[in-house]
Design a protein around this motif. Sequence first.
Motif, mmCIF file in Angstrom:
data_model
loop_
_atom_site.group_PDB
_atom_site.id
_atom_site.type_symbol
_atom_site.label_atom_id
_atom_site.label_comp_id
_atom_site.label_asym_id
_atom_site.label_seq_id
_atom_site.Cartn_x
_atom_site.Cartn_y
_atom_site.Cartn_z
ATOM 1 N N ARG A 97 0.859 -1.190 0.000
ATOM 2 C CA ARG A 97 0.000 0.000 0.000
ATOM 3 C C ARG A 97 0.889 1.232 0.000
ATOM 4 N NH1 ARG A 97 -2.799 2.598 4.558
ATOM 5 N NH2 ARG A 97 -4.579 3.825 3.768
ATOM 6 N N VAL A 98 0.506 2.206 -0.794
ATOM 7 C CA VAL A 98 1.262 3.448 -0.903
ATOM 8 C C VAL A 98 0.407 4.582 -0.359
ATOM 9 C CG1 VAL A 98 2.478 5.016 -2.455
ATOM 10 C CG2 VAL A 98 2.403 2.577 -2.971
ATOM 11 N N THR A 99 0.978 5.383 0.554
ATOM 12 C CA THR A 99 0.288 6.556 1.106
ATOM 13 C C THR A 99 1.230 7.747 1.070
ATOM 14 O OG1 THR A 99 1.016 6.075 3.364
ATOM 15 C CG2 THR A 99 -1.079 5.102 2.641
ATOM 16 N N PHE A 100 0.648 8.926 1.206
ATOM 17 C CA PHE A 100 1.493 10.117 1.346
ATOM 18 C C PHE A 100 0.897 10.980 2.454
ATOM 19 C CE2 PHE A 100 -1.702 11.259 -1.785
ATOM 20 C CZ PHE A 100 -2.078 12.547 -1.434
ATOM 21 N N ASN A 101 1.757 11.746 3.077
ATOM 22 C CA ASN A 101 1.379 12.555 4.242
ATOM 23 C C ASN A 101 1.335 14.013 3.849
ATOM 24 O OD1 ASN A 101 1.917 14.160 6.810
ATOM 25 N ND2 ASN A 101 1.536 12.104 7.633
ATOM 26 N N LEU A 102 0.207 14.644 4.096
ATOM 27 C CA LEU A 102 0.055 16.052 3.767
ATOM 28 C C LEU A 102 -0.538 16.761 4.975
ATOM 29 C CD1 LEU A 102 0.238 18.282 1.612
ATOM 30 C CD2 LEU A 102 -2.091 17.690 0.913
ATOM 31 N N GLY A 103 0.287 17.587 5.582
ATOM 32 C CA GLY A 103 -0.177 18.339 6.748
ATOM 33 C C GLY A 103 -0.547 17.455 7.903
ATOM 34 N N GLY A 104 0.180 16.362 8.031
ATOM 35 C CA GLY A 104 -0.086 15.448 9.121
ATOM 36 C C GLY A 104 -1.244 14.508 8.879
ATOM 37 N N VAL A 105 -1.862 14.621 7.682
ATOM 38 C CA VAL A 105 -2.978 13.728 7.345
ATOM 39 C C VAL A 105 -2.511 12.723 6.286
ATOM 40 C CG1 VAL A 105 -5.328 13.574 6.463
ATOM 41 C CG2 VAL A 105 -4.635 15.553 7.844
ATOM 42 N N GLU A 106 -2.802 11.443 6.517
ATOM 43 C CA GLU A 106 -2.381 10.393 5.586
ATOM 44 C C GLU A 106 -3.449 10.177 4.523
ATOM 45 O OE1 GLU A 106 -2.193 5.895 6.375
ATOM 46 O OE2 GLU A 106 -0.146 6.606 6.796
ATOM 47 N N TYR A 107 -3.020 10.177 3.253
ATOM 48 C CA TYR A 107 -3.922 9.969 2.127
ATOM 49 C C TYR A 107 -3.462 8.741 1.326
ATOM 50 C CZ TYR A 107 -5.538 14.746 2.983
ATOM 51 O OH TYR A 107 -6.038 15.875 3.562
ATOM 52 N N ASP A 108 -4.438 8.062 0.714
ATOM 53 C CA ASP A 108 -4.101 6.937 -0.165
ATOM 54 C C ASP A 108 -3.566 7.468 -1.497
ATOM 55 O OD1 ASP A 108 -5.023 5.065 1.695
ATOM 56 O OD2 ASP A 108 -7.094 5.303 0.980
ATOM 57 N N ALA A 109 -2.473 6.865 -1.976
ATOM 58 C CA ALA A 109 -1.865 7.264 -3.269
ATOM 59 C C ALA A 109 -2.509 6.432 -4.372
ATOM 60 C CB ALA A 109 -0.357 7.057 -3.237
ATOM 61 N N GLU A 110 -3.423 7.046 -5.110
ATOM 62 C CA GLU A 110 -4.171 6.348 -6.158
ATOM 63 C C GLU A 110 -3.505 6.523 -7.523
ATOM 64 O OE1 GLU A 110 -8.676 6.387 -8.150
ATOM 65 O OE2 GLU A 110 -8.142 7.786 -6.533
ATOM 66 N N ASN A 111 -3.576 5.469 -8.322
ATOM 67 C CA ASN A 111 -3.139 5.504 -9.728
ATOM 68 C C ASN A 111 -1.649 5.814 -9.876
ATOM 69 O OD1 ASN A 111 -3.890 5.095 -12.440
ATOM 70 N ND2 ASN A 111 -3.994 7.290 -12.815
ATOM 71 N N LEU A 112 -0.849 5.295 -8.942
ATOM 72 C CA LEU A 112 0.599 5.414 -9.067
ATOM 73 C C LEU A 112 1.162 4.118 -9.666
ATOM 74 C CD1 LEU A 112 1.859 7.108 -5.783
ATOM 75 C CD2 LEU A 112 1.500 8.131 -8.031
ATOM 76 N N THR A 113 2.236 4.235 -10.431
ATOM 77 C CA THR A 113 2.890 3.068 -11.016
ATOM 78 C C THR A 113 3.946 2.546 -10.046
ATOM 79 O OG1 THR A 113 2.530 3.876 -13.256
ATOM 80 C CG2 THR A 113 4.253 2.224 -12.952
ATOM 81 N N VAL A 114 3.834 1.261 -9.737
ATOM 82 C CA VAL A 114 4.763 0.609 -8.811
ATOM 83 C C VAL A 114 5.527 -0.456 -9.599
ATOM 84 C CG1 VAL A 114 4.997 -0.684 -6.664
ATOM 85 C CG2 VAL A 114 3.151 0.992 -6.923
ATOM 86 N N THR A 115 6.843 -0.498 -9.441
ATOM 87 C CA THR A 115 7.683 -1.463 -10.160
ATOM 88 C C THR A 115 8.411 -2.350 -9.156
ATOM 89 O OG1 THR A 115 8.023 0.068 -11.996
ATOM 90 C CG2 THR A 115 9.577 -1.758 -11.806
ATOM 91 N N ILE A 116 8.402 -3.635 -9.402
ATOM 92 C CA ILE A 116 9.157 -4.587 -8.605
ATOM 93 C C ILE A 116 10.166 -5.252 -9.529
ATOM 94 C CG2 ILE A 116 7.457 -6.426 -8.953
ATOM 95 C CD1 ILE A 116 8.133 -7.449 -6.160
ATOM 96 N N ALA A 117 11.415 -5.342 -9.088
ATOM 97 C CA ALA A 117 12.484 -5.839 -9.954
ATOM 98 C C ALA A 117 13.425 -6.720 -9.153
ATOM 99 C CB ALA A 117 13.257 -4.670 -10.561
ATOM 100 N N PRO A 118 14.105 -7.680 -9.823
ATOM 101 C CA PRO A 118 15.087 -8.533 -9.134
ATOM 102 C C PRO A 118 16.309 -7.711 -8.725
ATOM 103 C CG PRO A 118 15.147 -8.931 -11.497
ATOM 104 C CD PRO A 118 13.987 -8.027 -11.254
ATOM 105 N N GLU A 119 17.060 -8.241 -7.783
ATOM 106 C CA GLU A 119 18.265 -7.565 -7.349
ATOM 107 C C GLU A 119 19.278 -7.492 -8.490
ATOM 108 O OE1 GLU A 119 19.905 -9.405 -3.951
ATOM 109 O OE2 GLU A 119 18.141 -9.118 -2.685
ATOM 110 N N THR A 120 20.133 -6.525 -8.441
ATOM 111 C CA THR A 120 21.174 -6.376 -9.457
ATOM 112 C C THR A 120 22.060 -7.624 -9.487
ATOM 113 O OG1 THR A 120 21.193 -3.997 -9.092
ATOM 114 C CG2 THR A 120 23.086 -4.940 -10.238
ATOM 115 N N GLY A 121 22.285 -8.149 -10.689
ATOM 116 C CA GLY A 121 23.106 -9.346 -10.838
ATOM 117 C C GLY A 121 22.325 -10.636 -10.805
#
Length: 430
Positions: A385-409
């Motif tokens: 889950r991705v969130t961001f904090n604005l003025g001490g209030v936590e909001y859900d980060a909608e429609n963001l691109t998330v990438t998962i990748a293997p370790e280098t090598g």
Amino acid sequence: QRMEEGYGNALVQWGVNSSLTLGTGLDYYEKTTRKFHPMLTATSRLTDILVGDFILAPSAWSRSLLSVSWPSSVSASVRYSWYARNSFYNPRNLRSEAVASVSLPIRAGSRRFSVDLSGRQSLLATGRQRSAQVSFGGQIGIFSPRITHRRVWDNISGTDTREEAYTFASMGVRAPGGWLLRGSTRYYHFDSGFRDARFEFSRRFYRGFWLQIFYERTFYSNTTFAGLQFVLYFPFTLIRTIVGASETGGLRSSQSVNGSIGYSGETGDFYFDHLSSRVGFGGIVVQPYVDANANDIHDPGEEYITKGRLKTTSLFGNSYVRYSPGGFLLEHTLPFEEYFMTLEPQFLDNPLWVPRFSTFSVISEPNRFRQVEIPLIIGGIVRGRVTFNLGGVEYDAENLTVTIAPETGEKHGFPKTATSFSTGEFEFLG
């Protein structure tokens, strides 16, 4: 009036190596004085893009053909044929014939066009005939137009040359329900005007049955001919039947059967096809399996995958292959062509099955079936889950691109991307 005649052909061909195929065969015609006509054949890949094809049948006819094809789909060929003094094989009493042709494809977005040029010279016992032809056609949405202009110069007597020119035009339209409507006509410029017209209404059913309804009208003789054509596609053969009737009440019909059998020494399997010949082409059989112990070897008991979709890419375009008995089969692959393949995970039965290699390539060789086993490993699930904090209030980060990748090598694995939901959550399967 009922007329019957028998014809037979037997041909045995042997792939000497990846560049040369030799063969011998026999033609049989029932209605000729000399019924059997032996022949020798040879097909050779002279360079990566140049192929030679040769037939020697001294009692009938012989031919040499050179053809070249570039990755851009531009192609050209030169053919030279010479004929024996055999009234059955050579009713025009030809001595020799030479033909040259060039095909130039043109692509403009989704529209596809082609320009085809050809020239021919026929030498007869009493004179010669020359012709030149240009053709333009294409695909524009549901329409498939084509127009061809041909000009002929006849010098049969050896003194006077007679010139003739005609234009052939056709239009195909894809109709609802999978039907194809096509109309065509010929116009002679020096006499007769419009010579004839033909209309066809055809459809293919269940991938194995093709039906065509046709109507022909010949203007200069004021005659009509209408009928049906049936084509049945079986895995090992093709059967074609044409039945038609004219306005005079005569009934005409013809039937033909052809097919071929290929054998792979590498896989030990037979491959049946409704095409008449496999010679010069190759084949690739891709068999995925679940690599339970992740050792890249198909061990006894490890499951073969029988459902899915394989995407193949080469210089000549893309195609999609579904599973058939024995694996994902690419038939009639071009010799010495490299095919890049991807097993698409979204079409697998289990969302946790992951191809160990995202893309792999195979070189196709003429007259040979290549078998490739592709390991799948059992992957896991990653949620977050991705969130961001604005003025001490936590909001859900909608429609963001998330990438998962293997370790280098890391040798195995490849990056994956996902988009976060309205709750900021994301998920990776497999």
